[in-house]
Design a protein around this motif. Structure first.
Motif, PDB file in Angstrom:
ATOM      1  N   PRO A   1       0.842  -1.198   0.000  1.00  0.00           N
ATOM      2  CA  PRO A   1       0.000   0.000   0.000  1.00  0.00           C
ATOM      3  C   PRO A   1       0.884   1.258   0.000  1.00  0.00           C
ATOM      4  O   PRO A   1       1.892   1.299   0.700  1.00  0.00           O
ATOM      5  CB  PRO A   1      -0.793  -0.115   1.296  1.00  0.00           C
ATOM      6  CG  PRO A   1      -0.817  -1.575   1.597  1.00  0.00           C
ATOM      7  CD  PRO A   1       0.528  -2.075   1.144  1.00  0.00           C
TER       8      PRO A   1
ATOM      9  N   GLY B   1       3.492  -0.164   5.471  1.00  0.00           N
ATOM     10  CA  GLY B   1       4.417   0.879   5.921  1.00  0.00           C
ATOM     11  C   GLY B   1       3.740   1.789   6.931  1.00  0.00           C
ATOM     12  O   GLY B   1       2.516   1.747   7.112  1.00  0.00           O
TER      13      GLY B   1
ATOM     14  N   TYR C   1       4.969   5.825   9.155  1.00  0.00           N
ATOM     15  CA  TYR C   1       5.814   7.017   9.036  1.00  0.00           C
ATOM     16  C   TYR C   1       5.615   7.631   7.638  1.00  0.00           C
ATOM     17  O   TYR C   1       4.461   7.762   7.187  1.00  0.00           O
ATOM     18  CB  TYR C   1       7.291   6.655   9.277  1.00  0.00           C
ATOM     19  CG  TYR C   1       7.507   5.993  10.622  1.00  0.00           C
ATOM     20  CD1 TYR C   1       7.601   4.606  10.725  1.00  0.00           C
ATOM     21  CD2 TYR C   1       7.579   6.759  11.793  1.00  0.00           C
ATOM     22  CE1 TYR C   1       7.778   3.981  11.954  1.00  0.00           C
ATOM     23  CE2 TYR C   1       7.761   6.140  13.024  1.00  0.00           C
ATOM     24  CZ  TYR C   1       7.856   4.752  13.094  1.00  0.00           C
ATOM     25  OH  TYR C   1       8.023   4.137  14.318  1.00  0.00           O
ATOM     26  N   GLU C   2       6.685   7.934   6.920  1.00  0.00           N
ATOM     27  CA  GLU C   2       6.550   8.512   5.580  1.00  0.00           C
ATOM     28  C   GLU C   2       6.765   7.445   4.504  1.00  0.00           C
ATOM     29  O   GLU C   2       7.026   7.761   3.351  1.00  0.00           O
ATOM     30  CB  GLU C   2       7.570   9.636   5.389  1.00  0.00           C
ATOM     31  CG  GLU C   2       7.394  10.827   6.321  1.00  0.00           C
ATOM     32  CD  GLU C   2       6.073  11.537   6.103  1.00  0.00           C
ATOM     33  OE1 GLU C   2       5.294  11.635   7.066  1.00  0.00           O
ATOM     34  OE2 GLU C   2       5.797  11.949   4.961  1.00  0.00           O
TER      35      GLU C   2
ATOM     36  N   SER D   1      -2.611   2.114  -4.215  1.00  0.00           N
ATOM     37  CA  SER D   1      -3.220   3.240  -3.484  1.00  0.00           C
ATOM     38  C   SER D   1      -4.722   2.992  -3.396  1.00  0.00           C
ATOM     39  O   SER D   1      -5.315   2.417  -4.311  1.00  0.00           O
ATOM     40  CB  SER D   1      -2.970   4.544  -4.263  1.00  0.00           C
ATOM     41  OG  SER D   1      -3.856   5.566  -3.825  1.00  0.00           O
ATOM     42  N   LEU D   2      -5.332   3.450  -2.308  1.00  0.00           N
ATOM     43  CA  LEU D   2      -6.801   3.348  -2.200  1.00  0.00           C
ATOM     44  C   LEU D   2      -7.472   4.505  -2.916  1.00  0.00           C
ATOM     45  O   LEU D   2      -8.648   4.489  -3.188  1.00  0.00           O
ATOM     46  CB  LEU D   2      -7.250   3.315  -0.744  1.00  0.00           C
ATOM     47  CG  LEU D   2      -7.005   2.032   0.053  1.00  0.00           C
ATOM     48  CD1 LEU D   2      -7.769   2.089   1.359  1.00  0.00           C
ATOM     49  CD2 LEU D   2      -7.355   0.788  -0.737  1.00  0.00           C
ATOM     50  N   GLY D   3      -6.710   5.542  -3.184  1.00  0.00           N
ATOM     51  CA  GLY D   3      -7.316   6.714  -3.819  1.00  0.00           C
ATOM     52  C   GLY D   3      -6.489   7.948  -3.492  1.00  0.00           C
ATOM     53  O   GLY D   3      -5.510   7.866  -2.744  1.00  0.00           O
TER      54      GLY D   3
ATOM     55  N   TYR E   1      -5.980  10.335  -1.511  1.00  0.00           N
ATOM     56  CA  TYR E   1      -6.013  10.953  -0.189  1.00  0.00           C
ATOM     57  C   TYR E   1      -4.935  10.252   0.628  1.00  0.00           C
ATOM     58  O   TYR E   1      -4.471   9.169   0.251  1.00  0.00           O
ATOM     59  CB  TYR E   1      -7.390  10.801   0.467  1.00  0.00           C
ATOM     60  CG  TYR E   1      -7.921   9.394   0.444  1.00  0.00           C
ATOM     61  CD1 TYR E   1      -8.687   8.940  -0.622  1.00  0.00           C
ATOM     62  CD2 TYR E   1      -7.610   8.494   1.464  1.00  0.00           C
ATOM     63  CE1 TYR E   1      -9.156   7.640  -0.664  1.00  0.00           C
ATOM     64  CE2 TYR E   1      -8.081   7.189   1.429  1.00  0.00           C
ATOM     65  CZ  TYR E   1      -8.846   6.771   0.360  1.00  0.00           C
ATOM     66  OH  TYR E   1      -9.311   5.477   0.325  1.00  0.00           O
ATOM     67  N   VAL E   2      -4.523  10.834   1.723  1.00  0.00           N
ATOM     68  CA  VAL E   2      -3.362  10.320   2.448  1.00  0.00           C
ATOM     69  C   VAL E   2      -3.763   9.688   3.777  1.00  0.00           C
ATOM     70  O   VAL E   2      -4.462  10.302   4.584  1.00  0.00           O
ATOM     71  CB  VAL E   2      -2.341  11.453   2.692  1.00  0.00           C
ATOM     72  CG1 VAL E   2      -1.116  10.896   3.406  1.00  0.00           C
ATOM     73  CG2 VAL E   2      -1.938  12.101   1.369  1.00  0.00           C
ATOM     74  N   LEU E   3      -3.349   8.438   3.955  1.00  0.00           N
ATOM     75  CA  LEU E   3      -3.565   7.743   5.229  1.00  0.00           C
ATOM     76  C   LEU E   3      -2.279   7.815   6.041  1.00  0.00           C
ATOM     77  O   LEU E   3      -1.246   8.287   5.556  1.00  0.00           O
ATOM     78  CB  LEU E   3      -3.919   6.279   4.944  1.00  0.00           C
ATOM     79  CG  LEU E   3      -5.205   6.067   4.114  1.00  0.00           C
ATOM     80  CD1 LEU E   3      -5.279   4.621   3.620  1.00  0.00           C
ATOM     81  CD2 LEU E   3      -6.442   6.401   4.929  1.00  0.00           C
TER      82      LEU E   3
END
Ligand SMILES: COc1ccc(Cn2ccc3ccc(-c4cc(N)[nH]n4)cc32)cc1
Length: 250
Positions: A91, A117, A119-120, A140-142, A144-146
């Motif tokens: 992911p 993962g 952290y960054e 990626s799910l889309g 936006y940032v998790l």
């Protein structure tokens, strides 16, 4: 299907013990193994992160623990493993956007390994190294940032596992869902159940009329209409070969 998940937050994956996915594990349809990345550290503080070369905010996950953890996973393959090994699903905010097509592709695999993962993110050499050994898909799910990969693993696992034979009781429903390839990837039509009238809102008469051809036509029209208004990108991918004149008139 065997699923290995490497993470520093194993408790995030507890929901996989519930409901249909939990039942699938009890039935032996799924074998989910969660591995703690920190078991592959050897310092007193069990360090998995460090500052990024070149500077920048945040911390990155060190490659050594990942190498040791993923090597340990790969050293214990399931009996039905593909000769090419597992698909390593990573992911990432910069991965391919996960779609139903990807879910169908992954559901055909006997073995998936997820690298969660935090952290960054993970040192880029980990993906680079494992691309030489197994098939890797950064997902990626889309847009936006998790905060990490665990939520993505829950979503991907649910989307994949429900496609496995025996997991969903009524397999026929899988072909009628939004984004189903059998449904041309269209969004699903509006659906109704009893009562026929609720707070002044009535179920469309065609659905209670008993004319199956009319019901199918109405459903197709509504799926096309909904897709056109909400997901024109999906409609643009519709195969003209699978549309009749009325489809295109909607
Ligand atoms: C470079 O910028 C960032 C890099 C990483 C992160 C946090 N983070 C760490 C691992 C990880 C795995 C997946 C995701 C993710 C996936 C989607 N669709 N959104 N976010 C986020 C992740 C934040 C920002």
């Amino acid at each position: 299907m065997r699923l290995d998940v490497v993470t520093i937050f194993g408790e995030y994956l507890q929901p996989l013990q519930l409901s249909l996915i939990g039942k699938a594990q009890a039935q032996g349809l799924l074998d989910v193994r969660v591995r703690d990345l920190r078991e592959h550290t050897h310092d007193r503080h069990r360090t998995v992160d460090d500052t990024p070369y070149g500077g920048g905010a945040g911390l990155l996950m060190k490659p050594e623990p990942w190498g040791e953890a993923l090597d340990a996973v790969l050293a214990d393959p399931p009996e039905d493993a593909d000769p090419r090994g597992p698909v390593l699903v990573v992911p990432s905010p910069v991965g391919e956007v996960f779609t139903q097509r990807a879910a169908v592709e992954l559901a055909a695999e006997p073995w998936l390994v997820f690298a969660c993962g935090r952290y960054e993110g993970i040192d880029a050499r980990v993906v680079e190294h494992y691309r030489t050994r197994v098939r890797v898909r950064e997902v990626s799910l889309g847009d936006y940032v998790l905060n990490g990969g665990e939520v993505a693993v829950l979503a991907i696992t649910e989307a994949v596992a429900r496609l496995l034979p025996g997991v969903i009781g009524n397999a026929a429903s899988l072909t009628e869902e939004s984004h189903a390839p059998e449904h041309d990837g269209l969004l699903e039509h509006p659906a109704y159940t009893k009562p026929a009238s609720w707070r002044g809102l009535d179920v469309p008469a065609v659905l209670a009329g008993g004319n199956h051809a009319a019901v199918e036509r109405w459903r197709r029209d509504e799926a096309l209409r909904r897709t056109a208004t909400r997901r024109p990108d999906v409609l643009a991918r519709l195969d003209p070969e699978r549309c009749d004149a009325r489809d295109l008139a909607v």
